[in-house]
Design a protein around this motif. Structure first.
Motif, PDB file in Angstrom:
ATOM      1  N   LYS A 159       0.807  -1.222   0.000  1.00 13.41           N
ATOM      2  CA  LYS A 159       0.000   0.000   0.000  1.00 13.41           C
ATOM      3  C   LYS A 159       0.844   1.277   0.000  1.00 13.41           C
ATOM      4  CE  LYS A 159      -3.846  -2.363   0.389  1.00 13.41           C
ATOM      5  NZ  LYS A 159      -4.838  -2.414  -0.713  1.00 13.41           N
ATOM      6  N   ALA A 188      -9.452  -2.896   5.816  1.00 14.95           N
ATOM      7  CA  ALA A 188      -9.362  -2.514   4.410  1.00 14.95           C
ATOM      8  C   ALA A 188      -9.797  -1.066   4.202  1.00 14.95           C
ATOM      9  CB  ALA A 188     -10.220  -3.447   3.557  1.00 14.95           C
ATOM     10  N   GLN A 189     -10.866  -0.649   4.899  1.00 20.91           N
ATOM     11  CA  GLN A 189     -11.360   0.718   4.763  1.00 20.91           C
ATOM     12  C   GLN A 189     -10.368   1.722   5.340  1.00 20.91           C
ATOM     13  OE1 GLN A 189     -14.154   1.834   3.157  1.00 20.91           O
ATOM     14  NE2 GLN A 189     -13.296   3.860   3.541  1.00 20.91           N
ATOM     15  N   LYS A 190      -9.799   1.410   6.502  1.00 21.20           N
ATOM     16  CA  LYS A 190      -8.847   2.330   7.129  1.00 21.20           C
ATOM     17  C   LYS A 190      -7.586   2.480   6.275  1.00 21.20           C
ATOM     18  CE  LYS A 190     -11.332   3.332  10.630  1.00 21.20           C
ATOM     19  NZ  LYS A 190     -11.894   4.709  10.745  1.00 21.20           N
ATOM     20  N   LEU A 191      -7.134   1.399   5.652  1.00 20.39           N
ATOM     21  CA  LEU A 191      -5.957   1.475   4.787  1.00 20.39           C
ATOM     22  C   LEU A 191      -6.249   2.342   3.566  1.00 20.39           C
ATOM     23  CD1 LEU A 191      -4.667  -2.213   4.945  1.00 20.39           C
ATOM     24  CD2 LEU A 191      -3.668  -0.198   6.044  1.00 20.39           C
ATOM     25  N   ARG A 192      -7.458   2.205   3.011  1.00 17.87           N
ATOM     26  CA  ARG A 192      -7.831   3.052   1.874  1.00 17.87           C
ATOM     27  C   ARG A 192      -7.889   4.521   2.293  1.00 17.87           C
ATOM     28  NH1 ARG A 192     -11.401  -1.276   0.536  1.00 17.87           N
ATOM     29  NH2 ARG A 192     -13.102  -0.225   1.637  1.00 17.87           N
ATOM     30  N   ASP A 193      -8.454   4.770   3.481  1.00 21.99           N
ATOM     31  CA  ASP A 193      -8.533   6.157   3.964  1.00 21.99           C
ATOM     32  C   ASP A 193      -7.142   6.743   4.166  1.00 21.99           C
ATOM     33  OD1 ASP A 193     -11.251   5.907   3.921  1.00 21.99           O
ATOM     34  OD2 ASP A 193     -11.479   5.586   6.083  1.00 21.99           O
ATOM     35  N   GLN A 194      -6.236   5.945   4.717  1.00 20.77           N
ATOM     36  CA  GLN A 194      -4.877   6.431   4.936  1.00 20.77           C
ATOM     37  C   GLN A 194      -4.173   6.712   3.616  1.00 20.77           C
ATOM     38  OE1 GLN A 194      -3.299   7.402   7.540  1.00 20.77           O
ATOM     39  NE2 GLN A 194      -4.755   6.799   9.119  1.00 20.77           N
ATOM     40  N   GLN A 195      -4.399   5.839   2.628  1.00 21.37           N
ATOM     41  CA  GLN A 195      -3.801   6.071   1.314  1.00 21.37           C
ATOM     42  C   GLN A 195      -4.294   7.384   0.717  1.00 21.37           C
ATOM     43  OE1 GLN A 195      -4.682   2.138  -0.583  1.00 21.37           O
ATOM     44  NE2 GLN A 195      -2.575   2.301  -1.293  1.00 21.37           N
ATOM     45  N   ARG A 196      -5.605   7.597   0.786  1.00 18.78           N
ATOM     46  CA  ARG A 196      -6.173   8.815   0.214  1.00 18.78           C
ATOM     47  C   ARG A 196      -5.702  10.051   0.969  1.00 18.78           C
ATOM     48  NH1 ARG A 196     -11.962   5.878  -0.206  1.00 18.78           N
ATOM     49  NH2 ARG A 196     -11.808   5.089  -2.343  1.00 18.78           N
ATOM     50  N   ARG A 244     -15.994   8.800  -0.866  1.00 21.73           N
ATOM     51  CA  ARG A 244     -14.843   8.402  -1.677  1.00 21.73           C
ATOM     52  C   ARG A 244     -13.528   8.918  -1.123  1.00 21.73           C
ATOM     53  NH1 ARG A 244     -16.125  10.074  -7.740  1.00 21.73           N
ATOM     54  NH2 ARG A 244     -14.020   9.236  -8.002  1.00 21.73           N
ATOM     55  N   GLN A 272      -9.899  13.165  -3.478  1.00 21.42           N
ATOM     56  CA  GLN A 272      -9.921  12.862  -4.908  1.00 21.42           C
ATOM     57  C   GLN A 272      -9.158  13.944  -5.662  1.00 21.42           C
ATOM     58  OE1 GLN A 272     -11.333  10.163  -6.336  1.00 21.42           O
ATOM     59  NE2 GLN A 272     -10.783  10.745  -8.404  1.00 21.42           N
TER      60      GLN A 272
END
Length: 475
Positions: free
Chosen positions: A20, A135-143, A217, A220
């Protein structure tokens, strides 16, 4: 409770961090939060089908998860306050119970206890919740990292690659620098160029328009091919004089998406020279148009007019209508920035441009309202009369607007003065508590003195009702 073992925990964190592109500590924090959500789900499932869920939103705020990377496991910890009588077992613990292991414990202190459930008791639903939250927290951190990374970019122009299409938008892959991973950015329909061919894997220069938070989302990226900043960037990279500072771009007016398909995209760029011996227009065009041709090629054939900026508004307006030849510019209303531009009959259509594009861009570039007039048919006295009437109307509108603003300011000042006067006569409790308490005391003493005068020789009794005025003062 014993440590719940997670074999390969350290390797798991390292693998997720590598995949990630996130720091290990960020992955650990996301995992702790996911395990805590899983524990909450485990506690809630104990009440399914039996009774109503007793936990509110802040119930588990005193719980935490501790990761042990050496032994590869985790514990659920709860911070509890020491009290005499326990009302909530999840938030409190009895003083007598704590003193069995710590003699110096005092009421009001906080202790941290291990409340980890057995691994087999954790449950399939809780495990699924943990996986989803992680999975959601990792996506949030990436964004979030993407948002911070791109928001601080000094260079807003990026190289983008087309990866797919969503509705009318183009989804592109962009990178903030060499060696950085690619992330997705959206190129909306309104920011695309009509001459671009957005095929898969095609590369384009794009302007980073904004990094915004989109509901559901997260952060962005939005990029643009129609932004005027892209033209400025391309000229800065092609013209060394701009990089050195001897030539500067003063203004840009761009119509990348004309209202009609019969009119192509066009841009006007006003440039100026800091040094007298440098020709700013010639520097931007280059030998045989080599420099400007590079910009035109990147913008897929967009027409670009480079004109010289001038401190004289009349000269600046005449230059902005290039390639048309202008005979005279009359600044009929300098305050309202309104000018009449006189051109020969054979230059009238060229000055206006197809569907008015040329004069429209010139007006945006200069900031003046431009009326193109045929020089052979121009009646100055009649035009001056029309302009005088327009100026009179504008001045009347400005006077009415100013009068309305002054009236509103006067009404607000009068209301504020009246509010201050009323609060001085009838102060509120929050204004001055000492005044209210002192007033109550003084009124009470005054009432007792009055009662003594009315009934001489009699002592007031406790059965005597209190005066009504005292209640009024309290209110």
């Amino acid at each position: 409770m014993a440590l719940v073992l997670l074999p390969g925990l350290s390797n798991l964190i390292d693998d997720i961090s590598e995949e990630k592109k996130l720091p290990p500590q960020v992955v650990e924090a996301a995992l702790r939060e996911a395990l805590l959500k899983g524990y909450e789900r485990y506690r809630r499932t104990m009440y399914l089908g039996i009774s109503e869920d007793p936990f509110d939103e802040e119930y588990f705020s005193n719980f935490d998860v501790g990761l042990d990377l050496e032994e590869e496991g985790y514990r659920v910890l709860a911070s509890k306050i020491i009290v005499e009588e326990v009302e909530s077992e999840d938030h409190q613990i009895a003083l007598q119970e704590v003193m069995q292991v710590a003699d110096d414990a005092q009421e009001g202190d906080t202790v941290v206890l291990d409340v980890t459930p057995e691994k087999e008791d954790f449950g399939r639903m809780a495990a699924a919740t943990t996986k989803q939250v992680l999975a959601q927290k990792l996506r949030d951190q990436q964004r979030r990292m993407i948002q911070e990374e791109f928001a601080d970019l000094e260079d807003p122009v990026l190289t983008a690659r087309v990866i797919r299409f969503e509705r009318q938008s183009v989804i592109m892959a962009v990178s903030s620098g060499l060696g950085r991973p690619e992330v997705e950015a959206e190129l909306p329909r309104r920011d695309q160029l009509p001459n671009d061919n957005y095929r898969a894997n095609a590369t384009f220069k794009v302007f980073l328009k904004e990094v915004s938070e989109v509901p559901r989302r997260g952060p962005q990226l939005f990029v643009s091919r129609s932004n005027a900043g892209l033209v400025v960037y391309l000229f800065e990279n092609e013209v060394p004089e701009i990089q050195e500072g001897s030539v500067r771009i003063v203004a840009v007016a761009r119509e990348a998406n004309p209202p009609s398909r019969s009119v192509g995209p066009r841009t006007k760029v006003a440039v100026d020279s800091i040094e007298r011996e440098v020709d700013p227009v010639g520097a931007c065009i280059g030998a045989r148009g080599s420099r400007i041709q590079q910009v035109v090629n990147e913008l897929r054939g967009e027409k670009i007019d480079v004109i010289r900026w001038s401190q004289d508004p009349g000269q600046y307006i005449a230059n902005s209508l290039s390639p048309a030849r202008v005979e005279m510019v009359r600044l009929v209303d300098p305050v309202g920035q309104h000018a009449h531009v006189l051109v020969p009959p054979d230059q009238l259509s060229l000055a206006i441009g197809r569907e008015g594009q040329n004069v429209r861009l010139a007006a945006r570039l200069t900031g003046w309202k431009l009326d193109i007039k045929n020089s052979t048919e121009y009646d100055q006295s009649a035009e001056d009369a029309v302009v005088a009437e327009l100026i009179s109307q504008r001045e009347q509108e400005e006077a009415l607007q100013m009068e309305a603003e002054e009236r509103l300011a006067a009404e607000q000042a009068a209301r504020a003065e009246e509010d201050a006067r009323l609060r001085e006569l009838y102060p509120l409790p929050e204004d001055d508590e000492d005044y209210v308490e002192g007033d109550q005391l003084g009124e009470s003493e005054q009432t007792e003195a009055t009662a003594s005068e009315e009934m001489p020789g009699e002592e007031p009794t406790s059965e005597e009702p209190a005066p009504e005025d005292d209640g009024e003062v309290a209110r």
